[in-house]
Design a protein around this motif. Structure first.
Motif, PDB file in Angstrom:
ATOM      1  N   GLU A 270     -29.968  -8.148   4.114  1.00  0.00           N
ATOM      2  CA  GLU A 270     -28.682  -8.087   4.823  1.00  0.00           C
ATOM      3  C   GLU A 270     -28.703  -9.129   5.944  1.00  0.00           C
ATOM      4  OE1 GLU A 270     -26.278  -4.887   7.476  1.00  0.00           O
ATOM      5  OE2 GLU A 270     -27.052  -4.117   5.580  1.00  0.00           O
ATOM      6  N   ILE A 271     -28.551 -10.380   5.554  1.00  0.00           N
ATOM      7  CA  ILE A 271     -28.774 -11.494   6.473  1.00  0.00           C
ATOM      8  C   ILE A 271     -27.884 -11.443   7.701  1.00  0.00           C
ATOM      9  CG2 ILE A 271     -28.785 -13.998   6.690  1.00  0.00           C
ATOM     10  CD1 ILE A 271     -29.274 -14.148   3.656  1.00  0.00           C
ATOM     11  N   ARG A 272     -26.611 -11.152   7.493  1.00  0.00           N
ATOM     12  CA  ARG A 272     -25.631 -11.298   8.577  1.00  0.00           C
ATOM     13  C   ARG A 272     -25.947 -10.434   9.792  1.00  0.00           C
ATOM     14  NH1 ARG A 272     -19.973 -10.044   6.270  1.00  0.00           N
ATOM     15  NH2 ARG A 272     -19.412 -10.528   8.420  1.00  0.00           N
ATOM     16  N   ASN A 273     -26.687  -9.344   9.629  1.00  0.00           N
ATOM     17  CA  ASN A 273     -27.099  -8.531  10.768  1.00  0.00           C
ATOM     18  C   ASN A 273     -28.574  -8.720  11.106  1.00  0.00           C
ATOM     19  OD1 ASN A 273     -24.703  -7.089  11.590  1.00  0.00           O
ATOM     20  ND2 ASN A 273     -24.803  -6.058   9.617  1.00  0.00           N
ATOM     21  N   CYS A 274     -29.411  -8.849  10.092  1.00  0.00           N
ATOM     22  CA  CYS A 274     -30.843  -9.024  10.335  1.00  0.00           C
ATOM     23  C   CYS A 274     -31.126 -10.307  11.100  1.00  0.00           C
ATOM     24  CB  CYS A 274     -31.606  -9.029   9.015  1.00  0.00           C
ATOM     25  SG  CYS A 274     -31.616  -7.426   8.162  1.00  0.00           S
ATOM     26  N   ALA A 275     -30.326 -11.350  10.874  1.00  0.00           N
ATOM     27  CA  ALA A 275     -30.566 -12.645  11.503  1.00  0.00           C
ATOM     28  C   ALA A 275     -30.158 -12.690  12.967  1.00  0.00           C
ATOM     29  CB  ALA A 275     -29.848 -13.747  10.730  1.00  0.00           C
ATOM     30  N   ARG A 276     -29.595 -11.630  13.471  1.00  0.00           N
ATOM     31  CA  ARG A 276     -29.246 -11.579  14.894  1.00  0.00           C
ATOM     32  C   ARG A 276     -29.758 -10.285  15.540  1.00  0.00           C
ATOM     33  NH1 ARG A 276     -23.107  -9.785  15.693  1.00  0.00           N
ATOM     34  NH2 ARG A 276     -22.927  -8.246  14.038  1.00  0.00           N
ATOM     35  N   MET A 277     -30.781  -9.705  14.936  1.00  0.00           N
ATOM     36  CA  MET A 277     -31.259  -8.412  15.381  1.00  0.00           C
ATOM     37  C   MET A 277     -31.777  -8.431  16.816  1.00  0.00           C
ATOM     38  SD  MET A 277     -31.656  -5.240  14.984  1.00  0.00           S
ATOM     39  CE  MET A 277     -31.040  -5.072  13.298  1.00  0.00           C
ATOM     40  N   PRO A 321     -34.113 -18.806   6.781  1.00  0.00           N
ATOM     41  CA  PRO A 321     -35.369 -18.141   6.414  1.00  0.00           C
ATOM     42  C   PRO A 321     -36.338 -18.001   7.579  1.00  0.00           C
ATOM     43  CG  PRO A 321     -34.729 -19.677   4.697  1.00  0.00           C
ATOM     44  CD  PRO A 321     -33.816 -19.925   5.867  1.00  0.00           C
ATOM     45  N   ASN A 322     -36.505 -19.056   8.367  1.00  0.00           N
ATOM     46  CA  ASN A 322     -37.410 -18.977   9.514  1.00  0.00           C
ATOM     47  C   ASN A 322     -36.836 -18.114  10.625  1.00  0.00           C
ATOM     48  OD1 ASN A 322     -39.704 -20.444   8.682  1.00  0.00           O
ATOM     49  ND2 ASN A 322     -38.619 -22.373   8.982  1.00  0.00           N
ATOM     50  N   LEU A 323     -35.515 -18.139  10.756  1.00  0.00           N
ATOM     51  CA  LEU A 323     -34.875 -17.281  11.742  1.00  0.00           C
ATOM     52  C   LEU A 323     -35.105 -15.807  11.397  1.00  0.00           C
ATOM     53  CD1 LEU A 323     -33.037 -17.031  14.231  1.00  0.00           C
ATOM     54  CD2 LEU A 323     -31.069 -17.151  12.696  1.00  0.00           C
ATOM     55  N   LEU A 324     -35.002 -15.473  10.121  1.00  0.00           N
ATOM     56  CA  LEU A 324     -35.245 -14.107   9.674  1.00  0.00           C
ATOM     57  C   LEU A 324     -36.691 -13.676   9.937  1.00  0.00           C
ATOM     58  CD1 LEU A 324     -33.281 -14.107   6.297  1.00  0.00           C
ATOM     59  CD2 LEU A 324     -32.753 -12.693   8.301  1.00  0.00           C
ATOM     60  N   LYS A 325     -37.634 -14.573   9.678  1.00  0.00           N
ATOM     61  CA  LYS A 325     -39.037 -14.247   9.939  1.00  0.00           C
ATOM     62  C   LYS A 325     -39.267 -13.949  11.419  1.00  0.00           C
ATOM     63  CE  LYS A 325     -40.788 -17.076   6.114  1.00  0.00           C
ATOM     64  NZ  LYS A 325     -41.552 -18.313   5.754  1.00  0.00           N
ATOM     65  N   TYR A 326     -38.632 -14.740  12.275  1.00  0.00           N
ATOM     66  CA  TYR A 326     -38.745 -14.494  13.716  1.00  0.00           C
ATOM     67  C   TYR A 326     -38.139 -13.143  14.082  1.00  0.00           C
ATOM     68  CZ  TYR A 326     -37.614 -14.566  18.647  1.00  0.00           C
ATOM     69  OH  TYR A 326     -37.476 -14.214  19.963  1.00  0.00           O
ATOM     70  N   MET A 327     -36.995 -12.833  13.484  1.00  0.00           N
ATOM     71  CA  MET A 327     -36.326 -11.566  13.783  1.00  0.00           C
ATOM     72  C   MET A 327     -37.183 -10.367  13.350  1.00  0.00           C
ATOM     73  SD  MET A 327     -33.586 -12.189  15.379  1.00  0.00           S
ATOM     74  CE  MET A 327     -32.801 -13.745  15.794  1.00  0.00           C
ATOM     75  N   LEU A 328     -37.854 -10.487  12.234  1.00  0.00           N
ATOM     76  CA  LEU A 328     -38.712  -9.394  11.773  1.00  0.00           C
ATOM     77  C   LEU A 328     -39.880  -9.190  12.733  1.00  0.00           C
ATOM     78  CD1 LEU A 328     -39.574  -7.256   9.761  1.00  0.00           C
ATOM     79  CD2 LEU A 328     -40.654  -9.059   8.381  1.00  0.00           C
ATOM     80  N   LYS A 329     -40.505 -10.268  13.151  1.00  0.00           N
ATOM     81  CA  LYS A 329     -41.608 -10.182  14.112  1.00  0.00           C
ATOM     82  C   LYS A 329     -41.142  -9.537  15.413  1.00  0.00           C
ATOM     83  CE  LYS A 329     -45.013 -13.131  16.474  1.00  0.00           C
ATOM     84  NZ  LYS A 329     -44.588 -12.842  17.870  1.00  0.00           N
ATOM     85  N   ASP A 330     -39.992  -9.988  15.908  1.00  0.00           N
ATOM     86  CA  ASP A 330     -39.455  -9.442  17.152  1.00  0.00           C
ATOM     87  C   ASP A 330     -39.097  -7.963  16.993  1.00  0.00           C
ATOM     88  OD1 ASP A 330     -38.185 -10.072  19.929  1.00  0.00           O
ATOM     89  OD2 ASP A 330     -36.594  -9.025  18.823  1.00  0.00           O
ATOM     90  N   TYR A 331     -38.527  -7.619  15.845  1.00  0.00           N
ATOM     91  CA  TYR A 331     -38.132  -6.231  15.605  1.00  0.00           C
ATOM     92  C   TYR A 331     -39.363  -5.321  15.600  1.00  0.00           C
ATOM     93  CZ  TYR A 331     -36.134  -2.121  13.306  1.00  0.00           C
ATOM     94  OH  TYR A 331     -35.744  -0.830  13.002  1.00  0.00           O
TER      95      TYR A 331
END
Length: 342
Positions: A270-277, A321-331
């Motif tokens: 769900e990119i549109r929300n995960c990418a700004r988590m 893709p890299n933005l999502l990886k950062y968001m997962l780490k931060d989450y």
């Protein structure tokens, strides 16, 4: 309430307008009361789309008896003549009206071709000939597309994300539209929910005398706030300008606007929300994102195969893709540091 002329369309609309996407999330009775309260509070401009599930039907239920006192704009994502005509006819029926003031091509990736006899623009022209629509506009999340549409002279209005964290190039669109006498409708004035200071948002919009923000309103208390700010006609004072400067610094760079062009994801993220988590966690009640459901959605990022399709479709040229990886780490870090508070 203050009204402005929506470019060469000549439509006179309230500077405070209502974006009707959120009313699809309200139950019918509440939605009707909300829309009616907006009208009675002075709002005369209601923007919707046939893609917003039942929002058009709710507008018809709430406002059909005052149709001659309001301005309605709707949209179609159809890319051919037959599809556009079908959508417009359905919108007329659903909203209990025999005309639409402003029809807009919805989220176009390129400027509609005015010369294609079977294209979407031909459909809009035919609808106008039949008296179904009064004016033709376009919406997009791509700044180059809106620039082209303004320069073409073929559209009476444009609609684009516009807020105080917009880039300089995006902000320049307002002046380009004004010089071309093209009506400018500002969507995502809260930057997809990232901006929470309504007074600052209203003050920013009031700096542009040709820009009409369509505030996405879902609750009575939100409506009351916007009506109060419109009545006050807030100005950009020194304190507000300072606050906006700080916000622009904090939200600059790789910031997902949640436009959804990247969707659907090849593997179901769900990119549109995960990418700004990271912003959702820090700029709204974070507890709602600490559920098992949201944890599962974030962990889904691990399934990314790096196909790059999302980045290729992003109008803001984000390295998704890299933005999502950062968001997962931060989450994960946020979750570990806050789970004891749940």
């Amino acid at each position: 309430m203050k009204k402005i002329r929506l470019g060469k369309s000549g439509l006179m609309v309230t500077k405070c307008a209502m974006g009707c996407l959120p009313v699809q999330r309200c139950d019918e009775d509440y939605a009707v009361k909300l829309l009616r309260a907006a009208y009675e509070g002075g709002i005369n401009f209601f923007d919707t789309a046939n893609a917003y599930t039942d929002s058009e039907r709710k507008i018809g239920l709430a406002l059909a008896d005052v149709r001659d006192k309001i301005v309605i704009s709707t949209k179609s994502a159809a890319r051919d003549k037959a599809g556009v005509l079908e959508h417009i006819e359905n919108s007329l029926r659903t909203m209990k009206t025999d005309y639409i003031d402003l029809f807009q091509f919805h989220q176009v990736p390129d400027m509609p071709d005015i010369n294609d006899p079977d294209g979407a623009f031909a459909g809009a022209l035919e609808a106008k000939r039949r008296g179904w629509i009064g004016h033709i506009g376009v919406t997009s999340h791509r700044v180059n597309v809106i620039e082209d549409c303004i320069a073409s002279g073929n559209f009476e209005t444009v609609q684009f994300p516009f807020s105080y964290i917009s880039s300089e190039r995006d902000l320049a669109l307002a002046e380009k539209a004004k010089n071309a006498d093209v009506g400018y409708i500002a969507m995502k004035g809260l930057a997809g929910g990232m901006l929470t200071n309504a007074r600052a948002c209203q003050a920013f919009m009031n700096c542009y005398d040709n820009v009409v923000p369509i505030w996405g309103i879902q609750k009575m208390e939100e409506l009351s706030q916007w009506l109060e700010l419109a009545e006050e006609d807030v100005i950009m004072d020194e304190a507000t300008a300072g606050f906006i400067k700080q916000e622009r610094q904090e939200l600059s760079g790789s910031f997902c606007r949640s436009c959804g062009y990247c969707m659907p994801c090849t593997v179901g993220i769900e990119i549109r929300n995960c990418a700004r988590m990271n912003m959702l966690l820090r700029r709204s009640p974070w507890q709602q994102y600490m559920t098992d459901e949201w944890k599962s959605k974030m962990e889904k990022i691990e399934d990314c195969i790096g196909c790059g399709l999302c980045s290729s479709k992003c109008p803001y040229e984000l390295d998704t893709p890299n933005l999502l990886k950062y968001m997962l780490k931060d989450y994960r870090e946020f979750y570990e540091s806050h789970k004891h508070l749940i």
